[in-house]
Design a protein around this motif. Structure first.
Motif, PDB file in Angstrom:
ATOM      1  N   SER A   1       6.419   9.993 -14.457  1.00  0.00           N
ATOM      2  CA  SER A   1       7.005   8.976 -13.390  1.00  0.00           C
ATOM      3  C   SER A   1       7.805   8.111 -13.656  1.00  0.00           C
ATOM      4  O   SER A   1       7.517   7.247 -14.197  1.00  0.00           O
ATOM      5  CB  SER A   1       5.023   8.427 -12.456  1.00  0.00           C
TER       6      SER A   1
ATOM      7  N   GLU B   1       7.943  -0.397 -10.360  1.00  0.00           N
ATOM      8  CA  GLU B   1       7.342  -0.995  -9.938  1.00  0.00           C
ATOM      9  C   GLU B   1       5.581  -0.558 -10.040  1.00  0.00           C
ATOM     10  O   GLU B   1       4.939  -1.082  -9.078  1.00  0.00           O
ATOM     11  CB  GLU B   1       7.881  -0.304  -7.905  1.00  0.00           C
ATOM     12  N   LEU B   2       5.754   0.632 -10.996  1.00  0.00           N
ATOM     13  CA  LEU B   2       4.474   1.725 -11.054  1.00  0.00           C
ATOM     14  C   LEU B   2       4.049   0.605 -12.059  1.00  0.00           C
ATOM     15  O   LEU B   2       4.256   0.263 -13.321  1.00  0.00           O
ATOM     16  CB  LEU B   2       5.100   2.721 -11.439  1.00  0.00           C
TER      17      LEU B   2
ATOM     18  N   ILE C   1       3.282  -1.069  -7.096  1.00  0.00           N
ATOM     19  CA  ILE C   1       2.510  -0.352  -6.067  1.00  0.00           C
ATOM     20  C   ILE C   1       1.623   0.128  -7.603  1.00  0.00           C
ATOM     21  O   ILE C   1       2.281   0.265  -9.054  1.00  0.00           O
ATOM     22  CB  ILE C   1       2.979   0.182  -5.753  1.00  0.00           C
ATOM     23  N   TYR C   2       0.390   1.109  -7.645  1.00  0.00           N
ATOM     24  CA  TYR C   2       0.206   1.010  -8.625  1.00  0.00           C
ATOM     25  C   TYR C   2       0.587   3.023  -8.337  1.00  0.00           C
ATOM     26  O   TYR C   2       0.744   3.209  -7.597  1.00  0.00           O
ATOM     27  CB  TYR C   2      -2.013   1.590  -8.210  1.00  0.00           C
TER      28      TYR C   2
ATOM     29  N   ASN D   1       1.121   9.155  -8.272  1.00  0.00           N
ATOM     30  CA  ASN D   1       1.423  10.357  -8.593  1.00  0.00           C
ATOM     31  C   ASN D   1       1.465  10.907  -9.696  1.00  0.00           C
ATOM     32  O   ASN D   1       1.056  11.851  -9.755  1.00  0.00           O
ATOM     33  CB  ASN D   1       3.498  10.428  -8.136  1.00  0.00           C
TER      34      ASN D   1
ATOM     35  N   GLY E   1      12.983   8.921  -8.260  1.00  0.00           N
ATOM     36  CA  GLY E   1      14.183   8.262  -7.965  1.00  0.00           C
ATOM     37  C   GLY E   1      15.394   9.704  -8.417  1.00  0.00           C
ATOM     38  O   GLY E   1      15.687  10.559  -9.068  1.00  0.00           O
TER      39      GLY E   1
ATOM     40  N   ASP F   1      18.121   5.032  -9.056  1.00  0.00           N
ATOM     41  CA  ASP F   1      17.629   6.864  -8.932  1.00  0.00           C
ATOM     42  C   ASP F   1      18.176   7.228 -10.505  1.00  0.00           C
ATOM     43  O   ASP F   1      19.421   7.883 -10.343  1.00  0.00           O
ATOM     44  CB  ASP F   1      17.661   7.629  -7.992  1.00  0.00           C
TER      45      ASP F   1
ATOM     46  N   ASN G   1       7.599   9.861  -2.769  1.00  0.00           N
ATOM     47  CA  ASN G   1       6.760   9.405  -2.201  1.00  0.00           C
ATOM     48  C   ASN G   1       5.283  10.442  -1.732  1.00  0.00           C
ATOM     49  O   ASN G   1       6.042  11.403  -1.998  1.00  0.00           O
ATOM     50  CB  ASN G   1       7.293   9.245  -0.610  1.00  0.00           C
TER      51      ASN G   1
HETATM   52  P1  AMP Z   1      11.999   7.239  -4.966  1.00  0.00           P
HETATM   53  O1  AMP Z   1      12.240   8.278  -4.888  1.00  0.00           O
HETATM   54  O2  AMP Z   1      11.602   6.342  -6.951  1.00  0.00           O
HETATM   55  O3  AMP Z   1      13.151   6.045  -4.069  1.00  0.00           O
HETATM   56  O4  AMP Z   1      10.594   6.756  -4.456  1.00  0.00           O
HETATM   57  C1  AMP Z   1      10.603   6.987  -3.108  1.00  0.00           C
HETATM   58  C2  AMP Z   1       9.079   5.995  -2.459  1.00  0.00           C
HETATM   59  O5  AMP Z   1       7.666   7.199  -4.069  1.00  0.00           O
HETATM   60  C3  AMP Z   1       8.735   4.676  -3.770  1.00  0.00           C
HETATM   61  O6  AMP Z   1       8.268   4.081  -2.230  1.00  0.00           O
HETATM   62  C4  AMP Z   1       8.344   4.141  -4.423  1.00  0.00           C
HETATM   63  O7  AMP Z   1       7.648   2.828  -4.464  1.00  0.00           O
HETATM   64  C5  AMP Z   1       7.531   5.612  -4.001  1.00  0.00           C
HETATM   65  N1  AMP Z   1       6.529   5.831  -5.416  1.00  0.00           N
HETATM   66  C6  AMP Z   1       7.786   6.665  -6.212  1.00  0.00           C
HETATM   67  N2  AMP Z   1       6.468   6.939  -7.851  1.00  0.00           N
HETATM   68  C7  AMP Z   1       5.759   6.535  -7.157  1.00  0.00           C
HETATM   69  C8  AMP Z   1       4.626   7.431  -8.003  1.00  0.00           C
HETATM   70  N3  AMP Z   1       4.304   7.356  -9.415  1.00  0.00           N
HETATM   71  N4  AMP Z   1       3.301   6.613  -7.828  1.00  0.00           N
HETATM   72  C9  AMP Z   1       3.696   5.984  -5.744  1.00  0.00           C
HETATM   73  N5  AMP Z   1       4.126   5.938  -5.360  1.00  0.00           N
HETATM   74  C10 AMP Z   1       5.492   5.827  -5.715  1.00  0.00           C
END
Ligand code: AMP
Ligand code: MG
Length: 412
Positions: free
Chosen positions: A189, A193-194, A206-207, A210, A257, A264, A305
């Motif tokens: 993951s 922010e996780l 955020i928790y 995923n 990412g 990313d 997402n």
């Molecule tokens: P990203 O593709 O990294 O830009 O993430 C896209 C969205 O998904 C952002 O709002 C992230 O905070 C959320 N996100 C990414 N990884 C997770 C995860 N493991 N759990 C929950 N939300 C996530």
């Protein structure tokens, strides 16, 4: 709802992307001996054959009386002497002509008898039984081998073993079998922010959901999940985690990412360590899907997402995993539902919308209700819904039309 404009470069269709993706899967192939009681949900590596006929002997399908049909020819009721009693687990003596044997379900048919009369059609008078019913040769007898013949293959290689398969294997006396070893899958993951659930959360955090959605999906598919970790948004951390995962797992799944933002790092790291394709597929949610390899270990880069990650997992990762596991499917899990909603502004991409199954209409087809918020961050929608309804490209849907439905819970 916005109307989307189609892009200059055509996107791949779901079918072409899936076909390309599944064309180059290397199954795990390694076999191991597993006790039958631990085989649920796993995949048979070799056909299972029966050394027995099932049933192993002609036996009674009813509680009743075993007879010789010749003794019953003629009109009117016939009285026969009850010469023996044969409960299941015993075996009787050859049946003397002019007599009947009291017999119970599952008990062997005595030599000479060629039918069983069910007890409801008999009247017992002292040591005799009076039979009024018309009795045909073979009535209520389960013939030797009518289910399985000796030497028959009862389970092919590549079958997912469900509860009934375990029962069938047990019924021919097999207690241990060759299965493909479990697939090892690493989940990474990504995102600064996780935070893991159970830990305190700070501003802007955020928790990590995923990790758990994917972990659940993998466990349901019978995979072993390799130490899932959160990877910091730095090139060093990302590369280190990817190399470790490539060494310990058969397959890597990352979430987040993979867009083109400067945070990313997954895309760049994979390109540096191995190879990566960003597939622009004409589906929603779920574009783009990253697929690549690091030192020969295949890798799915799922979107961050939560809904997009889950949907792409179901559409692409799940069939890929099944092929790696050596599963040979004999049928699809898709079905048809009737939309109980209108979808009047279709996009140029095929949409997979979250729906809940309702009551069946008069024609017996189940109605699908649409979750009102189809945004790709809304995880509650996945729990409310039973699966995905497919809205074809550029197609308006009016209430009452038939749609393809993909259930969240497939065959396992
Ligand atoms: P990203 O593709 O990294 O830009 O993430 C896209 C969205 O998904 C952002 O709002 C992230 O905070 C959320 N996100 C990414 N990884 C997770 C995860 N493991 N759990 C929950 N939300 C996530
Ligand atoms: Mg991110």
């Amino acid at each position: 709802m916005k109307t989307e404009r189609s892009p200059a470069k055509p996107l791949a269709t779901l079918e072409s992307a899936k076909e390309r993706l599944l064309a180059n899967v290397t199954p795990v192939g390694e076999e191991e001996d597993v006790e039958l009681k631990s085989a649920l949900g796993r995949v048979s590596a070799q056909p299972v054959k029966s050394d027995l006929a099932v049933p192993p002997f002609d036996n009674s399908a009813m509680d009743g009386y075993a007879v010789r049909t010749r003794d019953l020819s003629g009109s009117g009721p016939v009285r026969l002497e009850v010469s023996q009693r044969i409960p299941a687990g015993t075996h009787g003596q050859p049946l003397k002509s002019g007599t009947a044997a009291r017999i119970f379900t599952g008990a062997p048919i005595p030599d000479g008898a060629d039918a069983v009369v069910m007890q409801e059609s008999c009247t017992v008078i002292g040591n005799q039984v009076e039979i009024e019913a018309e009795v045909g040769e073979g009535d209520h007898i389960r013939q030797t081998g009518n289910d399985i013949t000796k030497g028959e293959t009862i389970i092919p290689a590549g079958a997912v073993l469900r509860p009934q398969h375990l029962g069938l294997i047990a019924s021919v006396g097999v207690g241990k079998l060759k299965l493909f070893r479990r697939l090892r899958v690493a989940i990474l993951s990504t995102g600064d922010e996780l935070v893991e659930p159970g830990e305190p959360i700070g501003p802007g955090q955020i928790y990590n959901s995923n990790r758990f959605t994917l972990l659940g999906g993998l466990v349901q598919l019978g995979c072993e999940v390799v130490d899932p970790v959160i990877v910091a948004d730095t090139p060093q951390a990302t590369e280190k985690a990817l190399v470790e995962a490539a060494h310990s797992a058969d397959l890597i799944i990352t979430s987040g990412g993979v867009s083109v933002g400067e945070e990313d790092h997954v895309k760049k790291a994979i390109e540096k360590l191995g190879s990566l394709d960003l597939w622009q597929i004409a589906i929603k949610p779920g574009k783009p899907l990253a697929f690549g390899e690091i030192e020969g270990t295949p890798l799915f880069g799922l979107p961050g997402n939560p809904v997009s990650a889950f949907v792409t997992f179901i559409l692409f990762t799940q069939p890929y995993i099944e092929k790696m596991q050596g599963i040979k499917r004999t049928s699809e899990t898709m079905s048809r539902v009737r939309s109980n909603f209108n979808w009047l502004k279709p996009g140029f991409r095929r949409e997979f919308v979250r729906v809940r199954l309702g009551e069946a209409g008069e024609d017996g087809v189940v109605k699908a209700e649409l979750y009102p918020n189809q945004s790709s961050g809304v995880l509650t929608s996945l729990c409310w819904a039973d699966g995905l309804a497919v809205i074809p490209e550029n197609t308006r849907i009016n209430r009452g039309e038939l749609l393809t439905f993909i259930p969240f819970d497939g065959k396992r």
